[in-house]
Design a protein around this motif. Structure first.
Motif, PDB file in Angstrom:
ATOM      1  N   LEU A 146       3.417  19.117 -19.784  1.00  0.00           N
ATOM      2  CA  LEU A 146       2.200  18.460 -19.327  1.00  0.00           C
ATOM      3  C   LEU A 146       2.529  16.996 -19.047  1.00  0.00           C
ATOM      4  CD1 LEU A 146      -0.437  19.901 -21.823  1.00  0.00           C
ATOM      5  CD2 LEU A 146       0.017  20.643 -19.477  1.00  0.00           C
ATOM      6  N   LEU A 147       2.341  16.566 -17.818  1.00  0.00           N
ATOM      7  CA  LEU A 147       2.557  15.174 -17.438  1.00  0.00           C
ATOM      8  C   LEU A 147       1.245  14.424 -17.577  1.00  0.00           C
ATOM      9  CD1 LEU A 147       4.517  13.037 -16.168  1.00  0.00           C
ATOM     10  CD2 LEU A 147       3.532  13.697 -13.947  1.00  0.00           C
ATOM     11  N   ALA A 148       1.231  13.386 -18.423  1.00  0.00           N
ATOM     12  CA  ALA A 148       0.049  12.541 -18.556  1.00  0.00           C
ATOM     13  C   ALA A 148      -0.022  11.614 -17.344  1.00  0.00           C
ATOM     14  CB  ALA A 148       0.116  11.728 -19.846  1.00  0.00           C
ATOM     15  N   VAL A 149      -1.184  11.565 -16.683  1.00  0.00           N
ATOM     16  CA  VAL A 149      -1.334  10.836 -15.424  1.00  0.00           C
ATOM     17  C   VAL A 149      -2.441   9.796 -15.537  1.00  0.00           C
ATOM     18  CG1 VAL A 149      -1.742  11.018 -12.940  1.00  0.00           C
ATOM     19  CG2 VAL A 149      -0.581  12.890 -14.157  1.00  0.00           C
ATOM     20  N   HIS A 150      -2.103   8.566 -15.158  1.00  0.00           N
ATOM     21  CA  HIS A 150      -3.082   7.483 -15.040  1.00  0.00           C
ATOM     22  C   HIS A 150      -3.483   7.379 -13.577  1.00  0.00           C
ATOM     23  CE1 HIS A 150      -5.030   3.594 -15.391  1.00  0.00           C
ATOM     24  NE2 HIS A 150      -4.193   3.082 -14.493  1.00  0.00           N
ATOM     25  N   ARG A 151      -4.762   7.514 -13.288  1.00  0.00           N
ATOM     26  CA  ARG A 151      -5.233   7.518 -11.905  1.00  0.00           C
ATOM     27  C   ARG A 151      -5.214   6.108 -11.323  1.00  0.00           C
ATOM     28  NH1 ARG A 151     -10.619  10.330 -10.670  1.00  0.00           N
ATOM     29  NH2 ARG A 151      -9.697  10.272  -8.613  1.00  0.00           N
ATOM     30  N   THR A 152      -4.416   5.921 -10.292  1.00  0.00           N
ATOM     31  CA  THR A 152      -4.332   4.638  -9.592  1.00  0.00           C
ATOM     32  C   THR A 152      -3.613   4.870  -8.278  1.00  0.00           C
ATOM     33  OG1 THR A 152      -3.532   2.347  -9.699  1.00  0.00           O
ATOM     34  CG2 THR A 152      -2.133   4.030 -10.698  1.00  0.00           C
ATOM     35  N   ASP A 153      -3.895   4.043  -7.285  1.00  0.00           N
ATOM     36  CA  ASP A 153      -3.095   4.073  -6.066  1.00  0.00           C
ATOM     37  C   ASP A 153      -2.317   2.766  -5.906  1.00  0.00           C
ATOM     38  OD1 ASP A 153      -5.189   2.405  -5.427  1.00  0.00           O
ATOM     39  OD2 ASP A 153      -5.995   3.669  -3.830  1.00  0.00           O
ATOM     40  N   ARG A 154      -2.266   1.969  -6.979  1.00  0.00           N
ATOM     41  CA  ARG A 154      -1.428   0.767  -7.002  1.00  0.00           C
ATOM     42  C   ARG A 154      -0.132   1.108  -7.722  1.00  0.00           C
ATOM     43  NH1 ARG A 154      -5.310  -4.472  -8.179  1.00  0.00           N
ATOM     44  NH2 ARG A 154      -6.598  -4.271  -6.286  1.00  0.00           N
ATOM     45  N   ILE A 155       0.936   1.200  -6.982  1.00  0.00           N
ATOM     46  CA  ILE A 155       2.197   1.678  -7.551  1.00  0.00           C
ATOM     47  C   ILE A 155       3.339   0.760  -7.138  1.00  0.00           C
ATOM     48  CG2 ILE A 155       1.574   4.114  -7.752  1.00  0.00           C
ATOM     49  CD1 ILE A 155       2.736   4.577  -5.031  1.00  0.00           C
ATOM     50  N   ARG A 156       4.429   0.846  -7.912  1.00  0.00           N
ATOM     51  CA  ARG A 156       5.630   0.068  -7.639  1.00  0.00           C
ATOM     52  C   ARG A 156       6.786   1.009  -7.375  1.00  0.00           C
ATOM     53  NH1 ARG A 156       3.846  -1.798 -12.478  1.00  0.00           N
ATOM     54  NH2 ARG A 156       5.702  -0.970 -13.489  1.00  0.00           N
ATOM     55  N   ASN A 157       7.769   0.516  -6.640  1.00  0.00           N
ATOM     56  CA  ASN A 157       8.974   1.305  -6.406  1.00  0.00           C
ATOM     57  C   ASN A 157       9.606   1.705  -7.743  1.00  0.00           C
ATOM     58  OD1 ASN A 157       8.814   1.308  -3.642  1.00  0.00           O
ATOM     59  ND2 ASN A 157      10.274  -0.341  -3.333  1.00  0.00           N
TER      60      ASN A 157
END
Length: 221
Positions: A146-157
């Protein structure tokens, strides 16, 4: 709303209202584009900006579902404004198979709930995604985890993301250089996914913030 809308803007506004009434949360730019036949989410974004200028909606930057209706905001608490799809009091929802084109947190995708609090992970998790396949095995993300996911569309390389490509949802490491994006597997048996954002649609559903091994409740931060 103080200024009249064009027919196309009215169509976008009506779709937003319909989606919020039926699902309880606003649509993404990609969902608006698909529903109304736009060539790309950029066209939907332009209509959203026009609706905001005219006072029909309020747009919250940096989130894929950051659309608010001023009339409804007056009846909404501040905590609801920042969380379009609040986590269930039962715990973090566990997402299994994701149907093509539908919101990742749609009720039919939730297998069950995990009693871990969102704050167990940093940043806080919004849901757990059951991993399919071995494309990320070299960083310890395995089939059935199970991958815990934080909802955001601000991401870094370099971050591990949950990405939607048209109707597919995949977990990969993100790299962007201008219009070019590479979604890199962490397994030499899998070729990277190369995208040109001028022609290919990419929507980021969130970033990986932890792993629960085999879905058995043993969390790895």
């Amino acid at each position: 709303m103080t200024r009249p809308l064009t027919p196309r803007q009215q169509n976008v506004y009506d779709f937003i209202v319909k989606t919020m009434n039926e699902l309880g949360y606003p649509p993404t730019r990609a969902e608006i584009s698909r529903a109304l036949g736009f060539r790309s989410p950029n066209a939907a974004e332009e209509h959203l900006r026009a609706l905001e200028r005219k006072g029909a909606i309020r747009v919250i930057r940096g989130t894929s579902r950051g659309i608010r209706l001023p009339a409804q905001e007056a009846e909404t608490t501040p905590s609801q404004l920042t969380q379009p799809e609040p986590p269930s009091s039962q715990g973090l929802p566990i997402i299994g198979e994701v149907a093509a084109g539908s919101p990742i947190l749609a009720a039919e995708h939730i297998d069950r709930y995990c009693p871990l609090p969102p704050e167990y992970f940093t940043p806080r998790a919004d849901y757990l995604l059951r991993v399919r396949g071995l494309s990320m095995k070299d960083v310890g993300i395995l089939e059935g985890d199970l991958l815990a996911v934080h909802r955001t569309d601000r991401i870094r390389n370099g971050q591990i993301v949950v990405a939607r490509l048209e109707d597919d949802v995949t977990v990969k490491r993100f790299h962007r250089d201008g219009h070019h994006v590479t979604l890199q597997a962490e397994n030499e048996d899998f070729a990277p996914i190369e995208l040109d954002l001028r022609r290919d649609h990419l929507e980021i559903e969130g970033i990986g913030v932890g792993v629960i091994r085999g879905g058995n409740g043993q969390a790895l931060g």
